[in-house]
Write an enzyme that holds these catalytic residues in place. Structure first.
Site, PDB file in Angstrom:
ATOM      1  N   ASP A   1       0.849  -1.189   0.000  1.00 23.37           N
ATOM      2  CA  ASP A   1       0.000   0.000   0.000  1.00 23.37           C
ATOM      3  C   ASP A   1       0.889   1.245   0.000  1.00 23.37           C
ATOM      4  O   ASP A   1       1.865   1.326   0.754  1.00 23.37           O
ATOM      5  CB  ASP A   1      -0.928  -0.003   1.221  1.00 23.37           C
ATOM      6  CG  ASP A   1      -2.075   0.980   1.072  1.00 23.37           C
ATOM      7  OD1 ASP A   1      -3.225   0.535   0.967  1.00 23.37           O
ATOM      8  OD2 ASP A   1      -1.814   2.211   1.046  1.00 23.37           O
TER       9      ASP A   1
ATOM     10  N   VAL B   1     -10.816   2.945  -3.932  1.00 29.15           N
ATOM     11  CA  VAL B   1     -10.534   2.411  -5.271  1.00 29.15           C
ATOM     12  C   VAL B   1     -11.601   1.376  -5.616  1.00 29.15           C
ATOM     13  O   VAL B   1     -11.752   0.366  -4.921  1.00 29.15           O
ATOM     14  CB  VAL B   1      -9.123   1.775  -5.319  1.00 29.15           C
ATOM     15  CG1 VAL B   1      -8.852   1.213  -6.715  1.00 29.15           C
ATOM     16  CG2 VAL B   1      -8.056   2.793  -4.922  1.00 29.15           C
TER      17      VAL B   1
ATOM     18  N   HIS C   1     -10.290  -5.276  -3.445  1.00 29.71           N
ATOM     19  CA  HIS C   1      -8.957  -5.591  -2.929  1.00 29.71           C
ATOM     20  C   HIS C   1      -9.090  -5.919  -1.454  1.00 29.71           C
ATOM     21  O   HIS C   1      -9.895  -5.336  -0.741  1.00 29.71           O
ATOM     22  CB  HIS C   1      -7.999  -4.411  -3.125  1.00 29.71           C
ATOM     23  CG  HIS C   1      -8.550  -3.109  -2.656  1.00 29.71           C
ATOM     24  ND1 HIS C   1      -9.482  -2.396  -3.385  1.00 29.71           N
ATOM     25  CD2 HIS C   1      -8.353  -2.419  -1.510  1.00 29.71           C
ATOM     26  CE1 HIS C   1      -9.804  -1.312  -2.720  1.00 29.71           C
ATOM     27  NE2 HIS C   1      -9.151  -1.297  -1.568  1.00 29.71           N
TER      28      HIS C   1
HETATM   29  P1  AMP Z   1      -9.703   1.369   0.005  1.00 27.09           P
HETATM   30  O1  AMP Z   1      -9.901   2.580   0.826  1.00 27.09           O
HETATM   31  O2  AMP Z   1     -10.138   0.094   0.678  1.00 27.09           O
HETATM   32  O3  AMP Z   1     -10.275   1.525  -1.386  1.00 27.09           O
HETATM   33  O4  AMP Z   1      -8.138   1.202  -0.144  1.00 27.09           O
HETATM   34  C1  AMP Z   1      -7.427   1.697  -1.230  1.00 27.09           C
HETATM   35  C2  AMP Z   1      -5.984   1.638  -0.833  1.00 27.09           C
HETATM   36  O5  AMP Z   1      -5.200   1.782  -2.007  1.00 27.09           O
HETATM   37  C3  AMP Z   1      -5.569   2.744   0.128  1.00 27.09           C
HETATM   38  O6  AMP Z   1      -5.063   2.172   1.331  1.00 27.09           O
HETATM   39  C4  AMP Z   1      -4.499   3.517  -0.652  1.00 27.09           C
HETATM   40  O7  AMP Z   1      -3.431   3.947   0.160  1.00 27.09           O
HETATM   41  C5  AMP Z   1      -4.042   2.479  -1.678  1.00 27.09           C
HETATM   42  N1  AMP Z   1      -3.503   3.011  -2.917  1.00 27.09           N
HETATM   43  C6  AMP Z   1      -4.054   3.967  -3.710  1.00 27.09           C
HETATM   44  N2  AMP Z   1      -3.281   4.175  -4.793  1.00 27.09           N
HETATM   45  C7  AMP Z   1      -2.229   3.330  -4.690  1.00 27.09           C
HETATM   46  C8  AMP Z   1      -1.085   3.064  -5.493  1.00 27.09           C
HETATM   47  N3  AMP Z   1      -0.855   3.718  -6.634  1.00 27.09           N
HETATM   48  N4  AMP Z   1      -0.214   2.118  -5.077  1.00 27.09           N
HETATM   49  C9  AMP Z   1      -0.425   1.448  -3.921  1.00 27.09           C
HETATM   50  N5  AMP Z   1      -1.484   1.638  -3.118  1.00 27.09           N
HETATM   51  C10 AMP Z   1      -2.378   2.583  -3.504  1.00 27.09           C
END
Ligand code: AMP
Length: 104
Positions: free
Chosen positions: A28, A93, A97
């Site tokens: 992350d 996102v 995941h």
């Molecule tokens: P969620 O809030 O469950 O949708 O989690 C999305 C996660 O994706 C968050 O913890 C972000 O920090 C992570 N995230 C967003 N963009 C990226 C990226 N480019 N690479 C790695 N993690 C990411």
């Protein structure tokens, strides 16, 4: 196309911890714990609510990858798995995941 699909397609960089033909695991970018991995199916499914019966093996595979990584990383006695679903519950996102978190 989701940001995770761009990561899967190697259009944007990430730290890849594990990859097979159905799943990718990355660090992350904004870790909320000492270990914070994202277990992501390569199939772009927006939310858990969009799962179809045909996805059942894929979802099971995500848990088996989590179990394997927890053992490989020596955190298998103290970790948490979670999904956020929809924006009101912090899903940023829209590509499902699983979060794998540990303070070890
Ligand atoms: P969620 O809030 O469950 O949708 O989690 C999305 C996660 O994706 C968050 O913890 C972000 O920090 C992570 N995230 C967003 N963009 C990226 C990226 N480019 N690479 C790695 N993690 C990411």
């Amino acid at each position: 196309m989701s940001i995770f699909t761009k990561i899967i397609n190697k259009e944007i960089p990430s730290t890849i911890i594990y990859e097979d033909n159905k799943i990718i695991v990355i660090k992350d970018i904004n870790p909320k714990a000492k270990t914070h991995l994202l277990i992501i199916p390569k199939k772009e499914i927006p939310t858990i609510n969009d799962l179809e019966n045909e996805d059942s093996t894929l979802i099971a595979d995500m848990f088996f990858v989590a179990k394997k990584l927890a053992k490989d990383l020596w955190i298998d006695e103290w970790y948490k798995l979670s999904f956020n679903v929809w924006e009101k519950w912090w899903q940023e996102v829209m590509h499902i995941h699983m979060h794998l978190l540990s303070e070890l």
